[in-house]
Write a protein that holds these residues in place. Sequence first.
Motif, mmCIF file in Angstrom:
data_model
loop_
_atom_site.group_PDB
_atom_site.id
_atom_site.type_symbol
_atom_site.label_atom_id
_atom_site.label_comp_id
_atom_site.label_asym_id
_atom_site.label_seq_id
_atom_site.Cartn_x
_atom_site.Cartn_y
_atom_site.Cartn_z
ATOM 1 N N ALA A 94 10.796 18.909 -5.697
ATOM 2 C CA ALA A 94 10.728 19.762 -4.472
ATOM 3 C C ALA A 94 9.071 20.010 -4.249
ATOM 4 C CB ALA A 94 11.450 20.785 -4.176
ATOM 5 N N LEU A 95 8.388 19.420 -3.505
ATOM 6 C CA LEU A 95 6.974 19.791 -3.295
ATOM 7 C C LEU A 95 6.810 20.512 -1.992
ATOM 8 C CD1 LEU A 95 5.331 16.377 -4.079
ATOM 9 C CD2 LEU A 95 5.607 18.139 -5.640
ATOM 10 N N ASN A 96 5.928 21.661 -2.107
ATOM 11 C CA ASN A 96 5.480 22.348 -0.885
ATOM 12 C C ASN A 96 4.493 21.641 -0.166
ATOM 13 O OD1 ASN A 96 2.881 23.100 -1.925
ATOM 14 N ND2 ASN A 96 3.594 24.915 -2.751
ATOM 15 N N ASN A 97 4.003 21.829 1.094
ATOM 16 C CA ASN A 97 3.103 21.086 1.732
ATOM 17 C C ASN A 97 1.707 20.873 1.029
ATOM 18 O OD1 ASN A 97 4.836 20.538 3.881
ATOM 19 N ND2 ASN A 97 3.982 22.129 5.106
ATOM 20 N N THR A 98 1.238 22.004 0.222
ATOM 21 C CA THR A 98 0.016 21.891 -0.509
ATOM 22 C C THR A 98 0.199 20.771 -1.677
ATOM 23 O OG1 THR A 98 -0.552 24.024 0.121
ATOM 24 C CG2 THR A 98 -1.727 23.118 -1.533
ATOM 25 N N GLN A 99 1.390 21.021 -2.423
ATOM 26 C CA GLN A 99 1.670 20.192 -3.567
ATOM 27 C C GLN A 99 1.647 18.522 -3.234
ATOM 28 O OE1 GLN A 99 5.104 22.188 -4.797
ATOM 29 N NE2 GLN A 99 3.829 23.092 -6.487
ATOM 30 N N PHE A 100 2.442 18.439 -1.813
ATOM 31 C CA PHE A 100 2.794 17.205 -1.444
ATOM 32 C C PHE A 100 1.474 16.417 -0.982
ATOM 33 C CE2 PHE A 100 3.298 14.454 2.513
ATOM 34 C CZ PHE A 100 4.305 13.558 1.952
ATOM 35 N N VAL A 101 0.405 17.113 -0.153
ATOM 36 C CA VAL A 101 -0.814 16.589 0.095
ATOM 37 C C VAL A 101 -1.711 16.257 -1.144
ATOM 38 C CG1 VAL A 101 -3.047 16.952 1.128
ATOM 39 C CG2 VAL A 101 -0.767 17.497 2.598
ATOM 40 N N THR A 102 -1.759 17.115 -2.035
ATOM 41 C CA THR A 102 -2.365 16.985 -3.502
ATOM 42 C C THR A 102 -1.857 15.954 -4.204
ATOM 43 O OG1 THR A 102 -2.643 19.403 -3.581
ATOM 44 C CG2 THR A 102 -3.005 18.117 -5.577
ATOM 45 N N GLN A 103 -0.564 15.463 -4.174
ATOM 46 C CA GLN A 103 -0.085 14.431 -4.967
ATOM 47 C C GLN A 103 -0.629 13.179 -4.233
ATOM 48 O OE1 GLN A 103 1.963 14.395 -7.798
ATOM 49 N NE2 GLN A 103 0.899 12.481 -7.772
ATOM 50 N N LEU A 104 -0.643 13.207 -2.905
ATOM 51 C CA LEU A 104 -0.964 11.968 -2.267
ATOM 52 C C LEU A 104 -2.597 11.858 -2.438
ATOM 53 C CD1 LEU A 104 0.654 12.249 1.266
ATOM 54 C CD2 LEU A 104 1.282 10.762 -0.759
ATOM 55 N N TYR A 105 -3.479 12.759 -2.498
ATOM 56 C CA TYR A 105 -4.826 12.588 -2.876
ATOM 57 C C TYR A 105 -4.816 11.858 -4.292
ATOM 58 C CZ TYR A 105 -7.492 14.781 0.757
ATOM 59 O OH TYR A 105 -8.178 15.302 2.133
ATOM 60 N N ALA A 123 9.304 7.432 5.588
ATOM 61 C CA ALA A 123 10.393 8.701 5.600
ATOM 62 C C ALA A 123 11.394 8.252 4.379
ATOM 63 C CB ALA A 123 11.105 8.674 6.537
ATOM 64 N N ASN A 124 11.841 6.886 4.039
ATOM 65 C CA ASN A 124 12.727 6.181 3.269
ATOM 66 C C ASN A 124 12.224 6.718 1.813
ATOM 67 O OD1 ASN A 124 14.535 5.798 5.295
ATOM 68 N ND2 ASN A 124 14.161 3.380 5.260
ATOM 69 N N PHE A 125 10.940 6.131 1.744
ATOM 70 C CA PHE A 125 10.278 6.622 0.353
ATOM 71 C C PHE A 125 10.276 8.000 0.015
ATOM 72 C CE2 PHE A 125 7.357 2.926 -0.985
ATOM 73 C CZ PHE A 125 8.006 1.886 -0.330
ATOM 74 N N ILE A 126 9.947 8.952 0.913
ATOM 75 C CA ILE A 126 10.018 10.265 0.500
ATOM 76 C C ILE A 126 11.605 10.777 0.233
ATOM 77 C CG2 ILE A 126 9.623 12.561 1.625
ATOM 78 C CD1 ILE A 126 7.390 11.326 3.025
ATOM 79 N N ALA A 127 12.345 10.137 0.909
ATOM 80 C CA ALA A 127 13.790 10.494 0.784
ATOM 81 C C ALA A 127 14.686 9.842 -0.662
ATOM 82 C CB ALA A 127 14.704 10.199 1.604
ATOM 83 N N SER A 128 13.750 8.946 -1.050
ATOM 84 C CA SER A 128 14.325 8.199 -2.435
ATOM 85 C C SER A 128 14.493 8.786 -3.431
ATOM 86 C CB SER A 128 13.493 6.991 -2.712
ATOM 87 O OG SER A 128 12.291 7.368 -3.283
ATOM 88 N N PRO A 129 15.383 8.323 -4.374
ATOM 89 C CA PRO A 129 15.752 9.153 -5.644
ATOM 90 C C PRO A 129 14.377 8.925 -6.449
ATOM 91 C CG PRO A 129 17.738 7.650 -5.209
ATOM 92 C CD PRO A 129 16.556 7.546 -4.218
ATOM 93 N N GLU A 130 13.745 7.852 -6.596
ATOM 94 C CA GLU A 130 12.533 7.808 -7.163
ATOM 95 C C GLU A 130 11.554 8.696 -7.071
ATOM 96 O OE1 GLU A 130 8.711 4.885 -8.216
ATOM 97 O OE2 GLU A 130 10.486 4.063 -7.434
ATOM 98 N N PHE A 131 11.119 9.037 -5.683
ATOM 99 C CA PHE A 131 10.455 10.309 -5.223
ATOM 100 C C PHE A 131 10.722 11.602 -5.529
ATOM 101 C CE2 PHE A 131 7.928 13.054 -2.389
ATOM 102 C CZ PHE A 131 6.766 12.112 -2.173
ATOM 103 N N ARG A 176 0.803 -1.253 -0.048
ATOM 104 C CA ARG A 176 0.010 0.323 -0.033
ATOM 105 C C ARG A 176 0.863 1.237 0.066
ATOM 106 N NH1 ARG A 176 -3.157 -3.511 3.100
ATOM 107 N NH2 ARG A 176 -2.133 -2.884 5.016
ATOM 108 N N LEU A 177 2.080 1.136 0.509
ATOM 109 C CA LEU A 177 2.878 2.309 0.795
ATOM 110 C C LEU A 177 3.286 2.722 -0.870
ATOM 111 C CD1 LEU A 177 4.074 4.187 2.677
ATOM 112 C CD2 LEU A 177 6.099 2.915 3.105
ATOM 113 N N TYR A 178 3.584 1.535 -1.614
ATOM 114 C CA TYR A 178 4.104 2.013 -2.874
ATOM 115 C C TYR A 178 2.927 2.677 -3.602
ATOM 116 C CZ TYR A 178 8.492 -0.454 -3.300
ATOM 117 O OH TYR A 178 9.742 -0.895 -3.276
ATOM 118 N N GLN A 179 1.740 2.363 -3.519
ATOM 119 C CA GLN A 179 0.583 3.036 -4.252
ATOM 120 C C GLN A 179 0.445 4.373 -3.737
ATOM 121 O OE1 GLN A 179 -1.505 1.807 -6.644
ATOM 122 N NE2 GLN A 179 -2.259 4.076 -6.866
ATOM 123 N N ALA A 180 0.684 4.588 -2.511
ATOM 124 C CA ALA A 180 0.271 5.956 -1.834
ATOM 125 C C ALA A 180 1.579 6.714 -2.276
ATOM 126 C CB ALA A 180 0.326 5.962 -0.470
#
Length: 172
Positions: A106-117, A92-100, A59-63
């Motif tokens: 570089a996403l701001n908080n609004t962009q980060f949440v929007t991407q998760l949605y 945290a490792n996923f967020i720090a990964s080269p793939e992410f 599920r973490l991969y999907q999110a």
Amino acid sequence: MVVDPQRQRRIILAGEDDQRGRLLAALVAALGLAGIERIAFTGGGIALDTDGNGGMAYRLYQAAFNRTPDHSGLGYQMQALDNGLSLSQVAANFIASPEFQQTYGALNNTQFVTQLYQNVLHRAPDEGGLAYHVGNLAGGMARANVLMGFSESPENQAALIGAIGNGMLYTV
């Protein structure tokens, strides 16, 4: 077939036959053999623990990435969770990964949440939900915990149970 003494609920198969493993997973499900987490064979296996580390890693991969995990990545992340890393640490490792970083930059908080949605719910955030999550981030909540919340949300679990309910192939 051998029951792993370290993990009483795992079955180990010799060989590399993915088809045999899938058939065994289907048989385990059909017979209702509750409690079997993994069916392992040389080089990988099938994870049946949809509510455990296997399901959480999937599920973490999907999110995080809006994709199905590759078999080796799923095996690696499951092993990290099995060895004691928390889901928050893996997130945290996923967020720090080269793939992410390469995928989203570089996403701001609004962009980060929007991407998760988009990744989990496949839609833009509603105003209240966006404000809630951005507010949590502004208040000091770690991005990994927000990612984890989306990953383990009832919506993501319901969306993925059809894909993982009969087992998840992984390699090690």
